[in-house]
Design a protein around this motif. Structure first.
Motif, PDB file in Angstrom:
ATOM      1  N   LEU A 260       0.862  -1.174   0.000  1.00 19.43           N
ATOM      2  CA  LEU A 260       0.000   0.000   0.000  1.00 19.43           C
ATOM      3  C   LEU A 260       0.903   1.229   0.000  1.00 19.43           C
ATOM      4  N   SER A 484      -9.033   4.330  -8.560  1.00 20.45           N
ATOM      5  CA  SER A 484      -9.750   3.145  -8.095  1.00 20.45           C
ATOM      6  C   SER A 484      -9.024   2.443  -6.956  1.00 20.45           C
ATOM      7  N   ALA A 485      -7.704   2.630  -6.856  1.00 17.77           N
ATOM      8  CA  ALA A 485      -6.950   1.986  -5.776  1.00 17.77           C
ATOM      9  C   ALA A 485      -7.362   2.499  -4.411  1.00 17.77           C
ATOM     10  N   SER A 486      -7.925   3.701  -4.350  1.00 18.36           N
ATOM     11  CA  SER A 486      -8.296   4.305  -3.063  1.00 18.36           C
ATOM     12  C   SER A 486      -9.679   3.878  -2.585  1.00 18.36           C
ATOM     13  N   PRO A 488     -11.775   1.199  -0.998  1.00 21.60           N
ATOM     14  CA  PRO A 488     -11.451  -0.040  -0.283  1.00 21.60           C
ATOM     15  C   PRO A 488     -12.217  -1.256  -0.775  1.00 21.60           C
ATOM     16  N   ALA A 491     -10.596  -2.106  -4.158  1.00 20.77           N
ATOM     17  CA  ALA A 491      -9.248  -2.609  -3.885  1.00 20.77           C
ATOM     18  C   ALA A 491      -9.263  -4.120  -3.676  1.00 20.77           C
ATOM     19  N   LEU A 502      -1.038  -1.297  -4.547  1.00 21.87           N
ATOM     20  CA  LEU A 502      -2.051  -0.258  -4.730  1.00 21.87           C
ATOM     21  C   LEU A 502      -1.458   1.060  -4.266  1.00 21.87           C
ATOM     22  N   VAL A 512      -8.271   1.128   3.115  1.00 19.34           N
ATOM     23  CA  VAL A 512      -7.915   0.014   2.227  1.00 19.34           C
ATOM     24  C   VAL A 512      -7.225  -1.088   3.028  1.00 19.34           C
TER      25      VAL A 512
END
Length: 558
Positions: A260, A484-486, A488, A491, A502, A512
């Motif tokens: 992360l 989109s990685a943020s 959760p 993810a 991510l 996340v």
């Protein structure tokens, strides 16, 4: 139905995780030009200069995405073509205020017609118009008034310069009538950790001081919120504080590691991100160093900036994106005039076709920074489309002394040929914002197309899946550094697809991490299969939410 007709809830598109309650503070409107026009012709040039200088000063004081877009807006205010048209209009008999208004209106029409990333700059153009006209007419600068208490900022739209002027300690949330979930306001709000709702029809009908609740998860604004919503707000804030106490590395419930990491744009960002629990940098936007300048930064300047970032994460993973200029980030020393659609033109790695020295200098600077700090950067090129381009970039980077080389996957062609691209490089990173735009043929500026730009779109996830599977076969890392990685929930799907890292704004990491810790890798894989099988973005997200651990649903408010 209008607010005046009795609506208690306004719907928009939410960005972030917060639920806050507070009074609204409305931004000052754009200056209105009086019927007789106005302004001193001798002040036309100085007015543009004053605005450009002010914007550039704010850019230098800002960080990350905010610094980048402010620098680009300052370049607009200094653009000689824009000034020349205004001067010609004054010479033809228009007042300075009228000339600025009409000249910028023509550029707005041009940018809107061009579409794509260039159209995203319309808000910034209008901000330049408002500021120059305000100077000419000796009016207060448009934007958000000074906040005397914690407030919810409401505006038709916010330019980056407006956001830069905010005292974030007093901003509970941002709500706009226009904009989109991948526009500048949303991205900057995410960087600052401020809940945001965009595309909120009717919000400008509310009076200043009106008490509302803003829920970034549901994308709603509730008027005169009752005790239940206020208690939900307190509970969500308490949960967010509790999540921040977990500083362990990212991993699923069964111990499958997922890095992360933080998105940054400057050395200042690196210092801040390095002081909180992250596992490195997943996206260092180096173009911030180039914006707002008439010439490219020297190699020595670049070495100093890159070394600062590498030292902040000594011995850790730092993924550096080479210059991503063009489209919505024009540079006067490289931008090609006359591109009808810059989003599909010479941008990112494609600049090597006309200005190879920019990339070569940057790669040499990164190699020198590696030698000076002892930390090896992971260096990737943006907007790579073919295996041949990946091969060329890898050869250039390795010849310069860069040892870990990758590329961005931002266009469908690259995702579909990810296996061949991975044969040429050491890793790839998926930029889901641009990937969604190019896959769905939807302009990121058009808020009314937000449903098509949703990263939950099955077609977009198909391309992420194709890329991740190629990485698993090649035994090479595949990261995601788009917005989109943020999320959760999303993810979990990305990890289920095989994504290995991510990268997001620092404030998004705790949620996340919490979501990952409550699900096994097998459960993530089931969620990924569920999302891929859905017929629509909404159906896919709802089906995955139904699979979430109850504690995650309750704690994160999904």
């Amino acid at each position: 139905m209008s607010v005046a007709a009795g609506r208690r809830t306004l719907a928009g598109v939410g960005v972030g995780r917060g639920l806050v309650v507070g009074p609204i503070a409305k931004a000052y409107p754009s200056p209105v030009i009086p019927p007789q026009g106005g302004g001193d012709p001798a002040q036309l040039g100085p007015a543009f200069d004053q605005v450009a200088t002010s914007l550039q000063a704010r850019a230098q004081a800002a960080t990350g995405a905010l610094a980048a877009v402010l620098g680009a807006t300052a370049q607009m205010a200094a653009d000689p073509a824009l000034r020349a048209e205004a001067e010609q209009r004054v010479a033809a008999g228009e007042t300075p205020a009228e000339a600025v208004d009409r000249a910028i209106a023509r550029f707005v029409d041009m940018f809107t017609a061009a579409g794509g990333a260039l159209a995203e700059r319309v808000t910034d153009l209008r901000s330049v118009r408002d500021r120059v006209v305000a100077v000419l007419l000796d009016l207060d600068e448009p934007g958000v008034p000074p906040l005397t208490e914690p407030s919810i900022v409401v505006a038709a739209d916010l330019a980056p310069a407006d956001t830069a002027a905010l005292d974030v300690r007093q901003v509970l949330a941002i709500v706009t009538e226009r904009g989109g979930p991948t526009g500048h306001t949303a991205i900057i709000a995410g960087q600052l950790g401020i809940p945001c709702v965009v595309r909120t029809t009717g919000i400008m009908d509310l009076e200043p001081g009106t008490e509302v609740a803003v829920d970034a998860v549901t994308g709603t604004v509730t008027l005169d919120p009752g005790p239940e919503i206020r208690e939900q707000s307190r509970a969500r804030r308490a949960a967010a504080v509790a999540l921040e106490s977990d500083t362990a590395p990212g991993a699923t419930a069964d111990g499958h590691a997922v890095k992360l990491m933080a998105n940054i744009g400057t050395g200042k960002d690196a210092d801040r991100a390095g002081a909180v629990p992250t596992e490195g940098v997943g996206l260092f936007r180096t173009e911030v160093l180039y914006l707002g300048r008439a010439t490219a930064p020297s190699q020595a300047e670049q070495v100093a900036e890159y070394s600062r970032v590498l030292r902040a994460f000594a011995g850790g993973k730092v993924v550096v994106r080479t210059l991503d200029a063009g489209a919505d980030k024009p540079l006067p020393f490289v931008t090609q005039a006359g591109e009808e659609n810059p989003a599909l033109g010479v941008r990112g790695y494609r600049l090597v076709r006309s200005h190879p020295e920019l990339l070569d200098t940057q790669l040499e600077a990164l190699a020198r920074a590696q030698a000076e700090t002892g930390t090896t950067p992971w260096v990737m090129a943006p907007m790579v489309t073919t295996p041949a381009e990946a091969r060329d970039f890898a050869a250039r980077a390795r010849a310069a002394g860069v040892s870990i080389v990758g590329v961005m996957i931002e266009v469908p062609a690259a995702a579909l040929r990810a296996r061949e691209i991975l044969a040429e490089v050491d890793f790839v990173s998926v930029g889901t914002n641009d990937l969604a735009q190019y896959t769905m043929a939807s302009d990121r500026l058009r808020g009314e197309l937000a449903d098509l730009l949703d990263p939950w779109q099955p077609a977009v996830l198909d391309l992420v899946d194709s890329t991740a599977r190629a990485g698993l076969r090649a035994r090479k890392p595949v990261g995601v550094c788009g917005e989109s990685a943020s999320d959760p929930v999303l993810a979990l799907v990305l990890v289920g697809l095989g994504v290995t890292s991510l990268s997001m704004s620092v404030g998004a990491i705790p949620a996340v991490r919490y979501a990952l810790r409550h699900h096994t890798s097998a459960e993530c894989a089931t969620m990924a299969a569920t999302a891929l099988a859905a017929q629509s973005a909404g159906e896919g997200r709802a089906a995955v939410v139904a699979l979430l651990h109850p504690d995650v649903r309750e704690t994160l408010g999904v």
